[in-house]
Structure formats: structure tokens, C-alpha cells
Design a protein around this motif. Structure first.
Motif, PDB file in Angstrom:
ATOM      1  N   THR A  13       6.274  -0.045   6.559  1.00  0.00           N
ATOM      2  CA  THR A  13       4.840  -0.205   6.857  1.00  0.00           C
ATOM      3  C   THR A  13       4.194   1.117   7.244  1.00  0.00           C
ATOM      4  N   ARG A  14       5.012   2.073   7.681  1.00  0.00           N
ATOM      5  CA  ARG A  14       4.539   3.347   8.221  1.00  0.00           C
ATOM      6  C   ARG A  14       3.699   3.172   9.487  1.00  0.00           C
ATOM      7  N   ALA A  15       3.700   1.971  10.033  1.00  0.00           N
ATOM      8  CA  ALA A  15       3.016   1.706  11.303  1.00  0.00           C
ATOM      9  C   ALA A  15       4.049   1.818  12.426  1.00  0.00           C
ATOM     10  N   PRO A  16       3.621   2.143  13.636  1.00  0.00           N
ATOM     11  CA  PRO A  16       4.575   2.377  14.727  1.00  0.00           C
ATOM     12  C   PRO A  16       5.099   1.098  15.388  1.00  0.00           C
ATOM     13  N   TRP A  17       5.595   0.177  14.570  1.00  0.00           N
ATOM     14  CA  TRP A  17       6.187  -1.026  15.150  1.00  0.00           C
ATOM     15  C   TRP A  17       7.444  -0.669  15.937  1.00  0.00           C
ATOM     16  N   LYS A  18       7.630  -1.321  17.069  1.00  0.00           N
ATOM     17  CA  LYS A  18       8.835  -1.133  17.870  1.00  0.00           C
ATOM     18  C   LYS A  18      10.026  -1.726  17.131  1.00  0.00           C
ATOM     19  N   LYS A  19      11.117  -0.963  17.036  1.00  0.00           N
ATOM     20  CA  LYS A  19      12.333  -1.436  16.394  1.00  0.00           C
ATOM     21  C   LYS A  19      13.451  -1.532  17.427  1.00  0.00           C
ATOM     22  N   VAL A  20      14.442  -2.332  17.123  1.00  0.00           N
ATOM     23  CA  VAL A  20      15.465  -2.681  18.098  1.00  0.00           C
ATOM     24  C   VAL A  20      16.226  -1.439  18.566  1.00  0.00           C
ATOM     25  N   ASP A  21      16.576  -1.437  19.846  1.00  0.00           N
ATOM     26  CA  ASP A  21      17.408  -0.383  20.404  1.00  0.00           C
ATOM     27  C   ASP A  21      18.883  -0.780  20.407  1.00  0.00           C
ATOM     28  N   VAL A  22      19.162  -2.031  20.779  1.00  0.00           N
ATOM     29  CA  VAL A  22      20.549  -2.506  20.836  1.00  0.00           C
ATOM     30  C   VAL A  22      20.630  -3.891  20.216  1.00  0.00           C
ATOM     31  N   ILE A  23      21.601  -4.076  19.329  1.00  0.00           N
ATOM     32  CA  ILE A  23      21.908  -5.401  18.780  1.00  0.00           C
ATOM     33  C   ILE A  23      23.212  -5.872  19.403  1.00  0.00           C
ATOM     34  N   LYS A  24      23.147  -6.980  20.108  1.00  0.00           N
ATOM     35  CA  LYS A  24      24.346  -7.597  20.686  1.00  0.00           C
ATOM     36  C   LYS A  24      24.726  -8.775  19.802  1.00  0.00           C
ATOM     37  N   ALA A  25      25.828  -8.622  19.078  1.00  0.00           N
ATOM     38  CA  ALA A  25      26.268  -9.654  18.144  1.00  0.00           C
ATOM     39  C   ALA A  25      27.485 -10.391  18.695  1.00  0.00           C
ATOM     40  N   PHE A  26      27.641 -11.620  18.256  1.00  0.00           N
ATOM     41  CA  PHE A  26      28.753 -12.462  18.692  1.00  0.00           C
ATOM     42  C   PHE A  26      29.499 -13.008  17.481  1.00  0.00           C
ATOM     43  N   ASN A  27      30.786 -13.205  17.664  1.00  0.00           N
ATOM     44  CA  ASN A  27      31.603 -13.882  16.678  1.00  0.00           C
ATOM     45  C   ASN A  27      31.381 -15.386  16.777  1.00  0.00           C
ATOM     46  N   TRP A  28      32.199 -16.159  16.054  1.00  0.00           N
ATOM     47  CA  TRP A  28      32.029 -17.611  16.041  1.00  0.00           C
ATOM     48  C   TRP A  28      32.721 -18.261  17.236  1.00  0.00           C
ATOM     49  N   TRP A  79       3.991  -4.160  23.689  1.00  0.00           N
ATOM     50  CA  TRP A  79       5.418  -4.454  23.591  1.00  0.00           C
ATOM     51  C   TRP A  79       5.965  -4.072  22.218  1.00  0.00           C
ATOM     52  N   TRP A  80       5.093  -3.970  21.222  1.00  0.00           N
ATOM     53  CA  TRP A  80       5.546  -3.801  19.845  1.00  0.00           C
ATOM     54  C   TRP A  80       4.992  -2.555  19.163  1.00  0.00           C
ATOM     55  N   TRP A  81       4.104  -1.860  19.811  1.00  0.00           N
ATOM     56  CA  TRP A  81       3.433  -0.738  19.165  1.00  0.00           C
ATOM     57  C   TRP A  81       3.900   0.564  19.799  1.00  0.00           C
ATOM     58  N   LYS A  82       3.981   1.614  19.023  1.00  0.00           N
ATOM     59  CA  LYS A  82       4.394   2.942  19.481  1.00  0.00           C
ATOM     60  C   LYS A  82       5.892   2.955  19.809  1.00  0.00           C
ATOM     61  N   SER A  83       6.658   3.420  18.851  1.00  0.00           N
ATOM     62  CA  SER A  83       8.113   3.395  18.989  1.00  0.00           C
ATOM     63  C   SER A  83       8.620   4.298  20.102  1.00  0.00           C
ATOM     64  N   ASP A  84       7.786   5.195  20.597  1.00  0.00           N
ATOM     65  CA  ASP A  84       8.212   6.067  21.693  1.00  0.00           C
ATOM     66  C   ASP A  84       7.729   5.535  23.039  1.00  0.00           C
ATOM     67  N   SER A  85       7.418   4.261  23.105  1.00  0.00           N
ATOM     68  CA  SER A  85       6.928   3.660  24.347  1.00  0.00           C
ATOM     69  C   SER A  85       8.079   3.460  25.323  1.00  0.00           C
ATOM     70  N   ASP A  86       7.757   2.895  26.490  1.00  0.00           N
ATOM     71  CA  ASP A  86       8.768   2.684  27.511  1.00  0.00           C
ATOM     72  C   ASP A  86       9.501   1.361  27.338  1.00  0.00           C
ATOM     73  N   VAL A  87       9.368   0.717  26.196  1.00  0.00           N
ATOM     74  CA  VAL A  87      10.000  -0.580  25.957  1.00  0.00           C
ATOM     75  C   VAL A  87      11.408  -0.387  25.406  1.00  0.00           C
ATOM     76  N   ALA A 110       0.825  -1.213   0.000  1.00  0.00           N
ATOM     77  CA  ALA A 110       0.000   0.000   0.000  1.00  0.00           C
ATOM     78  C   ALA A 110       0.854   1.255   0.000  1.00  0.00           C
ATOM     79  N   ASN A 111       2.048   1.164   0.599  1.00  0.00           N
ATOM     80  CA  ASN A 111       2.932   2.317   0.686  1.00  0.00           C
ATOM     81  C   ASN A 111       3.941   2.378  -0.458  1.00  0.00           C
ATOM     82  N   GLY A 112       3.823   1.450  -1.394  1.00  0.00           N
ATOM     83  CA  GLY A 112       4.684   1.478  -2.572  1.00  0.00           C
ATOM     84  C   GLY A 112       6.051   0.872  -2.386  1.00  0.00           C
TER      85      GLY A 112
END
Length: 571
Positions: A320-335, A287-295, A113-115
Motif C-alpha cells: 500500500t506504501r501507507a504507514p500501516w503498523k506491522k507485527v513486531d512479534v508472532i507467537k505461534a503454537f503447535n497443535w 494504533w495502526w498508523w506510522k510504523s515508527d510509533s510507540d506501539v 494504484a501502486n501496481g
């Protein structure tokens, strides 16, 4: 306090995972979740099996099972192992769930819908022998970048470069092994990442400075190289179907969404699964809606998963233009490697999680893996290192301290915490050191620095041994019985404190240590600084028991048996 949403990369449904998979995602997520819960935070830890895609279909075919049955059985087998490792998920779902199908299709409709989704005719590999178009993972060949001869058509697992099937040298069908392939035209849906590149880059710039260097550097490398439009559908029998109300022609052809499109969405889907099973959790969207939430949202993953979570999944949600919560911190590991080489089932190399639990209880593995987590560089598991760590840290530093304190006190003072003298200079010095080390431990855990946190925990244990050696109650009792009683009472308070603060790393052992004492209303979830300094939480007169040996020392015979069973030579 903020609510903490935590996810770990979804383990793929096909096959039991090795220790490298465990230490690169689920275990550190569990350690962090446990720590946050103890500190009083509201935590939701979500994970699931990743059940769509080519390998699931191929594995089911090999076992002669319908793919749905294969996935159901494999999910239960994996969940049993994770239970054995004491992974305290709030919910462990399945990407094949109706909830994930529903939300994936909802997100796809919003993108269209948003192209940001476009239907395109492409030329795709068709297997004459198999009589079908081959999704990218059904094609294997030699990677043009590193020369690995078993690279898949979507990504080389050796160098982690993302590929298209036509990039492969000497491609062949993963189904039949046939190289009788040709390229034909077909239609697929594309996510227009190029149109979202600027938004994704701005989003990464806002957050990546708070990420560990490994994750931020991978994300920025991808953005520097440029985001390309990517096909998000495949020709498979098993997956989230393209919705017929939106793309009727593709739905009629049986197209399903690419596993890497729907798998991250399963974090949301699994949250809805969790909510649908318990009426108290109906507010799952909070937990997943409104990116400015306290999560505050933290993801844990191996480095090969970073591009999808730092670029592709955020692009999907942004589009999506919807306010889905997106990650704040990604903790990655090597092998985590095995004696310098890769874990391999076929070559009988390395320790897989079900075998690990047959060999020793989970806490041995949990502590070792987190104390040696591959955070800054790839690391290598060896049985020599494992044995030395277990014997030095777990058996001698912690286990022996607990045993000799309680055994000696029982022998000389009975089965209650002795009273003894008032705390003196040695106890004041110990309290200051314990408080300092506890602060260090908390700071490293808050910073997601698990090796350093484990080192601080080990130092807390060592401080007790140093105090015990300094006071030497076995000698002190000959001339100063009240002083010896004070020493043992202080040491028992240390054991109680260790039981609390060690729980994120070694939960089963921590519970056993805490159960040693019959302490009414023992509801403490963490040790406060005043408690750490005073070491008086456990009053005189508290009944206690001497537990069985917490950690058995590993012998040279054990070492030889492990190497014989699992292999133990340099690759």
C-alpha cells in the motif's frame, strides 16, 4: 511505557471451537494482555469472528438461514463462550462489518494504484451440476502431498500445505458432491507477491530473530520456496465486494475478495469498530498508523496461520506504501490433540469450549491449557493428565494452602489477620525466594514462554506450602503463639500476593482470593520486589473471610464420566 497492540487469529464463524483453538490463539493473548495491563502498560486487545468464505455460506444453507443471519447468531454464540472463559477483549468484532469492508476496499485500491494488483484471466473449476464457478474451498479432494482425502482447494488442513484447486486428486464439489467438473476461463484479481518478495524478505529478516522459532522457521521456509502471485477474489455471494469504482466489470460479476485477504485486515477494521462505538477512541489510527510509533504489536496464532500473517498480510500492507503498523512479534503454537488424534465433532472425540464450561469453571481450563501449552511441539490432551494437574496444582498446592491458612487462623485467632512476632530468618528466606520466583515469572511472561511462566507461578504457590510445612503453625501455637501468628500473617500475605500475580491465568479465582481480605485502598495491580520480599502488604488487624473451596478435587468417578462422555482412547 510502550503501548501494546495484541491480536489473536480470528476464530472462524462456522462452529464452536475446541480447546486446541482456544489455547492456540485467544487464551494466551488474553493471559498476556492481562499481565501487561497489570504491569501498567496501555493495551489494546482486538479479535473478531472471521465471517466470510465458503464454509459460512455452506453452513447457512444447511441451517436454512440467510448467511448474514447465520453469522450474526454464530457471532453472539461464540462471544458468549469467550465471555465464559473470561477473555477480556477490548473489542470483539466481525469481519463482515462496514468498517472492514471500507478498509479492505481502501487497501485494495492502494495496491492497484501502486501496481501490485493485476486483473488476470484464469482457468477455474466450474461445476456442471451446481451451475457455477467453484471457489477453492468449495472443492475438496485428495492432497497430492500427504494423501489426506478431505483437503480443501486452498489448503490441506492435515499437512498445512497451500494448494490450488487444480492440485487436488479426484476433486469434487463441496456443495453437491458432484465430480462433474470442468475448467473454464474467468477473470480474477491477483496480488503480485512476487514483486514484493524482496521487501517481505527484508522485513522478515529485520524481525524474525525476535520471534519464537516455530513462527520464524515457517516464515523463512515460505520465503525460501518463493512467493507466488495469488488470486485474491472469489465467486461468492458473501464477502467484501470488489469496488465498482475501480473494477466495474468484476464488480458486475459479483466478485468478492478472498477471505484470507480481508480477514487479517479485520484487525484494523475491528479497531475502527471499537472506535466508532466510543467517542473516546477516535484516535484509532494511532494504533495502526506510522510504523515508527510507540506501539508494540504482538500476534497470537496456531502454526497453520503463520504463513498468512508472516508473509501474505505483510506483503499486503507493504504494497500500500501507507504507514500501516506491522507485527513486531508472532507467537505461534503447535497443535493440541486429543489422546493423540484430532478433535472431531462427528466422531464425538474431544472437548469443545461450550462443553468444557458445562463440566468445570473456566479457571480449571485456563490454567491447565496454559501450563501445558503446545509451544515447542504438538501436545495431547488426556483426561488423566487434566485430572492430575487440577488435583496437584490447583486443588492441593493453591486451594488447600488458602483454605487451611484461613481456616486455622480463624479458628485460633479470629477473623482478623493476627499480629504476632516480628519476621525472622524463615520469613527473610521466604521473601528472598518469593522475590526470585516473581522475577522468573515476569521474565517468562515477557518472553511469551507460557509453560515456563506457569511453572514459575506454580513454584510461587509451592513456596508457600514449603514455608507452612517448615513452620507448622498447628504445632508452633502450642509453645509459641506469637510465632504461630507471625506464620499465619505471612501466609496470608502470600495469599494476597498470589491473588495479584495469578490473575492472568485464573482471573475469577484470583478475584475471589483478593476479596477474602477487607483491605481499604487495595489498588495494587502488581507485586513489587520490596513487597514480595517483605510480605507485609497485608497489615495485622485486616478483616478476612474463609472462602468456599477454590478448586474441587476430581475423583476417579469424575475421570470415568469425562472419558465416557467425550471419549478417551488413543486415536
Amino acid at each position: 511505557m510502550a503501548r501494546h497492540l495484541i491480536t489473536s487469529a480470528l476464530p472462524y464463524i462456522n462452529g464452536i471451537k475446541h480447546l486446541g483453538n482456544m489455547v492456540g490463539s485467544m487464551l494466551p493473548a488474553d493471559v498476556y494482555s492481562r499481565y501487561l495491563r497489570q504491569r501498567g502498560h496501555d493495551v489494546l486487545y482486538i479479535c473478531a469472528t472471521d465471517e466470510h468464505g465458503t464454509p459460512a455460506e455452506l453452513a447457512a444453507k444447511e441451517q436454512g438461514l440467510p448467511v448474514a443471519d447465520f453469522c450474526a447468531q454464530a457471532h453472539d454464540a461464540q462471544k458468549a463462550i469467550y465471555d465464559g472463559f473470561s477473555l477480556a477483549f477490548d473489542y470483539f468484532g466481525r469481519s463482515s462489518s462496514p468498517q472492514n469492508h471500507e478498509i479492505t476496499q481502501e487497501i485494495a485500491r492502494e495496491l492497484k494504484a501502486n501496481g501490485f494488483i493485476e486483473e488476470r484471466a484464469i482457468r477455474q473449476v466450474y461445476s456442471i451440476t451446481d451451475g457455477r464457478f467453484l471457489p477453492d474451498r468449495y472443492i475438496i479432494g485428495t492432497c497430492p502431498h500427504c494423501g489426506y482425502d478431505k483437503a480443501r482447494g486452498d489448503q490441506c488442513e492435515n499437512c498445512t500445505r497451500v494448494l490450488d484447486p487444480t492440485d487436488l486428486i479426484e476433486p469434487r464439489s463441496a456443495i453437491s458432491g458432484s465430480s462433474d467438473l470442468e475448467v473454464r476461463e474467468t477473470k480474477h484479481l491477483f496480488l503480485l507477491q512476487s514483486a514484493l518478495a524482496g521487501e517481505v524478505e527484508s522485513w522478515v529478516d529485520e524481525r524474525a530473530d525476535n520471534w519464537p522459532v516455530l513462527a520464524s522457521s515457517i516464515a523463512r521456509k515460505w520465503l525460501t520456496e518463493g512467493l507466488h502471485d495469488r488470486a485474491i477474489t472469489r465467486d461468492l455471494d458473501w464477502g467484501v465486494p470488489v469496488p465498482a469504482d475501480t473494477w466495474p466489470d468484476l464488480a458486475a460479476e459479483g466478485k468478492v475478495f478472498y477471505v484470507w485477504f480481508d480477514a487479517p485486515i479485520e484487525y484494523i477494521g475491528a479497531t475502527k469498530e471499537w472506535a466508532d462505538q466510543d467517542p473516546e477512541h477516535r484516535d484509532w489510527r494511532s494504533w495502526w498508523w506510522k510504523s515508527d510509533s510507540d506501539v508494540h504489536y504482538t500476534q497470537f496464532m496456531g502454526k497453520d496461520n503463520v504463513p498468512f500473517h508472516s508473509v501474505m498480510f505483510p506483503a499486503t500492507l507493504l504494497g500500500t506504501r501507507a504507514p500501516w503498523k506491522k507485527v513486531d512479534v508472532i507467537k505461534a503454537f503447535n497443535w493440541l490433540n486429543y489422546y493423540g488424534g484430532k478433535f472431531s465433532t462427528s466422531q464425538r472425540r474431544g472437548v469443545f469450549t461450550h462443553d468444557a464450561l458445562e463440566v468445570l469453571p473456566a479457571d480449571y481450563w485456563r490454567y491447565f491449557m496454559m501450563a501445558n501449552a503446545p509451544e515447542s511441539d504438538d501436545s495431547s490432551f488426556t483426561w488423566e493428565h487434566f485430572t492430575a494437574t487440577v488435583n496437584k496444582d490447583l486443588a492441593d498446592t493453591l486451594g488447600n494452602f488458602v483454605n487451611r491458612v484461613l481456616s486455622f487462623s480463624k479458628k485460633r485467632f479470629g477473623e482478623e489477620v493476627p499480629a504476632g512476632a516480628e519476621p525472622g530468618e524463615a520469613e527473610e528466606k521466604l521473601g528472598e525466594e518469593i522475590a526470585r520466583l516473581l522475577t522468573e515469572y515476569e521474565q517468562q511472561m515477557d518472553a511469551l514462554q507460557f509453560r515456563k511462566a506457569a511453572a514459575a507461578l506454580r513454584a510461587l504457590w509451592s513456596a508457600g506450602n514449603s514455608y507452612l510445612e517448615e513452620k507448622a503453625p498447628w504445632l508452633e501455637i502450642k509453645t509459641n503463639k506469637e510465632g504461630a501468628a507471625l506464620t499465619l500473617r505471612t501466609a496470608m500475605n502470600l495469599i494476597h500476593l498470589y491473588a495479584i500475580v495469578s490473575e492472568p491465568f485464573i482471573p475469577t479465582t484470583a478475584a475471589a482470593m483478593r476479596q477474602v481480605f477487607t483491605l481499604p485502598n487495595d489498588t495494587a495491580t502488581w507485586a513489587t520486589q520490596p513487597e514480595a520480599k517483605s510480605l507485609t502488604k497485608l497489615p495485622a488487624g485486616t478483616p478476612f473471610t474463609v472462602p468456599p473451596v477454590l478448586f474441587a478435587k476430581l475423583t476417579e468417578d469424575d475421570l470415568a464420566a469425562y472419558k465416557d462422555r467425550f471419549g478417551g482412547e488413543e486415536a
